[in-house]
Design a protein around this motif. Sequence first.
Motif, PDB file in Angstrom:
ATOM      1  N   ASN A  95      45.697  32.673   5.905  1.00  0.00           N
ATOM      2  CA  ASN A  95      46.666  31.616   5.842  1.00  0.00           C
ATOM      3  C   ASN A  95      47.013  30.876   7.107  1.00  0.00           C
ATOM      4  O   ASN A  95      47.391  31.210   8.189  1.00  0.00           O
ATOM      5  CB  ASN A  95      48.328  32.158   5.386  1.00  0.00           C
ATOM      6  CG  ASN A  95      48.159  32.683   4.061  1.00  0.00           C
ATOM      7  OD1 ASN A  95      47.675  32.089   3.344  1.00  0.00           O
ATOM      8  ND2 ASN A  95      48.999  33.831   3.815  1.00  0.00           N
ATOM      9  N   THR A  96      46.220  29.662   7.158  1.00  0.00           N
ATOM     10  CA  THR A  96      46.703  28.405   7.962  1.00  0.00           C
ATOM     11  C   THR A  96      46.111  28.625   9.266  1.00  0.00           C
ATOM     12  O   THR A  96      45.875  27.576  10.176  1.00  0.00           O
ATOM     13  CB  THR A  96      48.069  28.007   8.145  1.00  0.00           C
ATOM     14  OG1 THR A  96      49.032  29.127   8.841  1.00  0.00           O
ATOM     15  CG2 THR A  96      48.725  27.817   6.814  1.00  0.00           C
ATOM     16  N   GLY A  97      45.764  29.490   9.833  1.00  0.00           N
ATOM     17  CA  GLY A  97      45.354  29.823  11.167  1.00  0.00           C
ATOM     18  C   GLY A  97      44.041  29.279  11.518  1.00  0.00           C
ATOM     19  O   GLY A  97      42.854  29.570  10.734  1.00  0.00           O
ATOM     20  N   SER A  98      43.850  28.680  12.597  1.00  0.00           N
ATOM     21  CA  SER A  98      42.386  28.462  13.270  1.00  0.00           C
ATOM     22  C   SER A  98      41.556  29.521  13.390  1.00  0.00           C
ATOM     23  O   SER A  98      42.014  30.526  13.638  1.00  0.00           O
ATOM     24  CB  SER A  98      42.466  27.552  14.291  1.00  0.00           C
ATOM     25  OG  SER A  98      43.259  26.271  13.942  1.00  0.00           O
ATOM     26  N   GLY A  99      40.232  29.337  13.267  1.00  0.00           N
ATOM     27  CA  GLY A  99      39.203  30.369  13.356  1.00  0.00           C
ATOM     28  C   GLY A  99      39.408  31.638  12.462  1.00  0.00           C
ATOM     29  O   GLY A  99      38.998  32.936  12.948  1.00  0.00           O
ATOM     30  N   SER A 100      39.996  31.385  11.319  1.00  0.00           N
ATOM     31  CA  SER A 100      40.269  32.390  10.344  1.00  0.00           C
ATOM     32  C   SER A 100      39.228  32.561   9.082  1.00  0.00           C
ATOM     33  O   SER A 100      39.661  32.140   7.923  1.00  0.00           O
ATOM     34  CB  SER A 100      41.497  32.381   9.842  1.00  0.00           C
ATOM     35  OG  SER A 100      42.724  32.645  11.013  1.00  0.00           O
ATOM     36  N   VAL A 101      38.112  33.122   9.311  1.00  0.00           N
ATOM     37  CA  VAL A 101      36.906  33.150   8.478  1.00  0.00           C
ATOM     38  C   VAL A 101      37.241  34.385   7.550  1.00  0.00           C
ATOM     39  O   VAL A 101      37.959  35.318   7.961  1.00  0.00           O
ATOM     40  CB  VAL A 101      35.560  33.734   9.230  1.00  0.00           C
ATOM     41  CG1 VAL A 101      34.583  33.708   8.400  1.00  0.00           C
ATOM     42  CG2 VAL A 101      35.308  32.332  10.430  1.00  0.00           C
ATOM     43  N   ALA A 102      36.937  33.899   6.251  1.00  0.00           N
ATOM     44  CA  ALA A 102      37.235  35.048   5.289  1.00  0.00           C
ATOM     45  C   ALA A 102      36.311  36.230   5.390  1.00  0.00           C
ATOM     46  O   ALA A 102      36.700  37.470   5.437  1.00  0.00           O
ATOM     47  CB  ALA A 102      37.260  34.456   3.792  1.00  0.00           C
ATOM     48  N   ILE A 103      35.085  35.886   5.287  1.00  0.00           N
ATOM     49  CA  ILE A 103      34.043  37.059   5.503  1.00  0.00           C
ATOM     50  C   ILE A 103      32.860  36.487   6.667  1.00  0.00           C
ATOM     51  O   ILE A 103      32.436  35.523   6.376  1.00  0.00           O
ATOM     52  CB  ILE A 103      33.275  37.327   4.202  1.00  0.00           C
ATOM     53  CG1 ILE A 103      34.271  37.698   3.173  1.00  0.00           C
ATOM     54  CG2 ILE A 103      31.964  38.473   4.523  1.00  0.00           C
ATOM     55  CD1 ILE A 103      33.522  37.836   1.776  1.00  0.00           C
ATOM     56  N   LEU A 104      32.853  37.640   7.564  1.00  0.00           N
ATOM     57  CA  LEU A 104      31.837  37.141   8.639  1.00  0.00           C
ATOM     58  C   LEU A 104      31.091  38.493   8.647  1.00  0.00           C
ATOM     59  O   LEU A 104      31.369  39.596   9.001  1.00  0.00           O
ATOM     60  CB  LEU A 104      32.434  37.300   9.987  1.00  0.00           C
ATOM     61  CG  LEU A 104      31.400  36.901  11.422  1.00  0.00           C
ATOM     62  CD1 LEU A 104      30.467  36.025  11.199  1.00  0.00           C
ATOM     63  CD2 LEU A 104      32.341  37.168  12.640  1.00  0.00           C
ATOM     64  N   ALA A 105      29.546  38.090   8.458  1.00  0.00           N
ATOM     65  CA  ALA A 105      28.688  39.377   8.424  1.00  0.00           C
ATOM     66  C   ALA A 105      27.552  38.857   9.290  1.00  0.00           C
ATOM     67  O   ALA A 105      26.791  38.033   8.972  1.00  0.00           O
ATOM     68  CB  ALA A 105      28.383  39.508   6.889  1.00  0.00           C
ATOM     69  N   GLN A 106      27.118  39.715  10.293  1.00  0.00           N
ATOM     70  CA  GLN A 106      25.983  39.428  11.330  1.00  0.00           C
ATOM     71  C   GLN A 106      25.343  40.807  11.498  1.00  0.00           C
ATOM     72  O   GLN A 106      25.814  41.624  11.873  1.00  0.00           O
ATOM     73  CB  GLN A 106      26.776  38.811  12.586  1.00  0.00           C
ATOM     74  CG  GLN A 106      27.515  37.675  12.339  1.00  0.00           C
ATOM     75  CD  GLN A 106      27.983  36.992  13.659  1.00  0.00           C
ATOM     76  OE1 GLN A 106      27.520  36.052  13.999  1.00  0.00           O
ATOM     77  NE2 GLN A 106      28.860  37.756  14.486  1.00  0.00           N
ATOM     78  N   SER A 107      24.012  40.525  11.555  1.00  0.00           N
ATOM     79  CA  SER A 107      23.023  41.625  12.214  1.00  0.00           C
ATOM     80  C   SER A 107      22.428  40.710  13.544  1.00  0.00           C
ATOM     81  O   SER A 107      22.008  39.527  13.504  1.00  0.00           O
ATOM     82  CB  SER A 107      22.040  41.899  11.459  1.00  0.00           C
ATOM     83  OG  SER A 107      21.086  42.863  12.093  1.00  0.00           O
ATOM     84  N   ILE A 108      22.809  41.301  14.853  1.00  0.00           N
ATOM     85  CA  ILE A 108      22.176  40.559  16.182  1.00  0.00           C
ATOM     86  C   ILE A 108      21.332  41.438  16.660  1.00  0.00           C
ATOM     87  O   ILE A 108      21.995  42.641  17.039  1.00  0.00           O
ATOM     88  CB  ILE A 108      23.421  40.044  16.681  1.00  0.00           C
ATOM     89  CG1 ILE A 108      24.363  38.954  15.870  1.00  0.00           C
ATOM     90  CG2 ILE A 108      23.178  39.379  18.089  1.00  0.00           C
ATOM     91  CD1 ILE A 108      25.736  38.726  16.205  1.00  0.00           C
TER      92      ILE A 108
END
Length: 460
Positions: free
Chosen positions: A152-165
Motif C-alpha cells: 500500500n502506497t509506500g515508495s520502494g515497496s516491491v511485491a516480490i524480489l528474488a535475487q541470486s548474486i
Amino acid sequence: CNPLSFTSAQTHGNSKAGQNIPTSITDSSVSTAYAGRVGTSVITVRGVSFAAVLGASGATDNSGGDVGVNNASALSTGGDYGKSGNGSMAIIAQSIGAGGGISRQHLTNFDQSQTSVAMMLGGFGESNGNGANVTVTNNYASSQSGWWINTNTGSGSVAILAQSIGGGGGLGMLTESTAGKGGSANLSIALGGTDNSNGESGFVTVNAGGHIQTSGAQSEAIIAQSISGGGGVAKVVINAASSGAYASTGTPLTVSSSSTNVSASAINGLAIGARMGSNSTDNSNAGIVTVNSKAAISTYGDMSKAIVAQSIGNGGGIVDVTATNLNTGDFMASVNMGGSAPGTVGNVSVTTTNTMITTGNNLADGIVAQSITYGGGSFAVGDWGATFGGGTMNYLLGSPGMSSSPDASSVAVTAGSITTGGYGSSAITAQSIGGGGGILNTKNEPGARALIGGVSASAS
C-alpha cells in the motif's frame, strides 16, 4: 504499523558484510558522497547522510545456499490503504555469495538542506563467493487465484524480489520525506565488486498467481535477477513539500564515475555518480532467470514496472532515483553501465497469461527482460516539481574496456494483455546484449548524452 515490515528469506556468505561506514561531518559548505574501491563515505554540513556497503572486504570465499519461498496466502504490507509504508516489500528472497543482504532507512521530516548518499553493492579486496538457486512460488495453484499481494502506497515497496548474486550485494534503500523544503542531493552508487572480487550466480525462478498490486513509486510487482560479479537493487526516494532556495555561493556540482570509483558533490540541485558493473578481470557466470505469471498485476507509481527479469554477467542490477522538489540548482550525472570482464549469462524467459496494467506511471514498463554480458542492467532517475538550471549528463552503456565477449543468451517473452500509461513506459522491452549496457531512463535531462549499446530514453 511498522513501515519496514516484510517477509524475507536470504542466505549470504561472510558475516562482516552489510556494514555501515560512519558518517563524517565537517564545516565545508558542500556535501559529498564517495563509493568505490575502499568502501563508502559521505560528508554533509546539515541534513541527511546515508552510507552503506553490502559486500565483504578482504580475501574471503563464502557462498550462499539455495533459497525457496512458497506462499499460499494473502499478503498486505504498509498498513491500511492510503497510509505510507516505504520499503514495505512483501517477499524478499536472496542468495548472496561474498557478503551482503539488506540495508534500508526511512526518514520523515528530517532537515533536507543537503542529502548525501553513498551505496556500494558488491565486495572489494578480492572477496569471492557464489550465489545459489532462488525459487519463489506465490499463490500459483488455481484455488488461490483470488488471493492478493498488496503493498500500500509506500515508495520502494516491491511485491516480490528474488535475487541470486555472486560477489556480494543485495538491496540498498533510502527513502526520506519532509513537509518542509527540499535542498541539494548528491548520490554515489556502485553496483558490482572491485579489486577482483567476484562470484557466480544461480538460477532464479518466480511462479506467481492471484492478484499483485503496488501503489507507490519504484514499486515493481516482480523483480527476478541472477547477477554474477556483485550488485543487486539500489533505490533512493527524496520527497519534499516545496522547493528550497537556491544557494547563491558555493562550489558547483561535480560528479565522476570509473571502473573503480564514483563520487558526487552538490550545494544546489542533484548530482549523481553511478557505476553498474564489476572491475574484476575474471569471468563470472550468471544463471537462468524464469518468470511464470498468471497473476493479474497492477502498479500505480512512477518507475513501478510490472515485471523485471535479468541475467547479468559481471556486475550490475537496478538503480532507481526519484527526487521531488529539490532546490532549483543544476543537474549533473555520470553513469557507467558496463564492467571490465565478460561472463556467460543465462537465458531469460517471461511468460504471462493474465492482464498487466501500469496505470498512468512514468518510466514504468510492463515487462523488462534482459540478458547482458559485461555488466549493466536498468538505471532510472526522475525529478518532479523542481526547475533545474543547466548541467550535463554523461552516459556510457557498454563496457569501457571490452576485448572479447561471450554471446549473450536468448530472451523470450510471451505475454497477455499489457496496458501502460505515462512517458517512457514500454509494454515490453526485451534485449540480449553482448558487451555491457542495458536501459537508462531520465526525466528533465538538461544536457547531451553519449551511449554505446542498450536503450536510452529521456523526457522533459
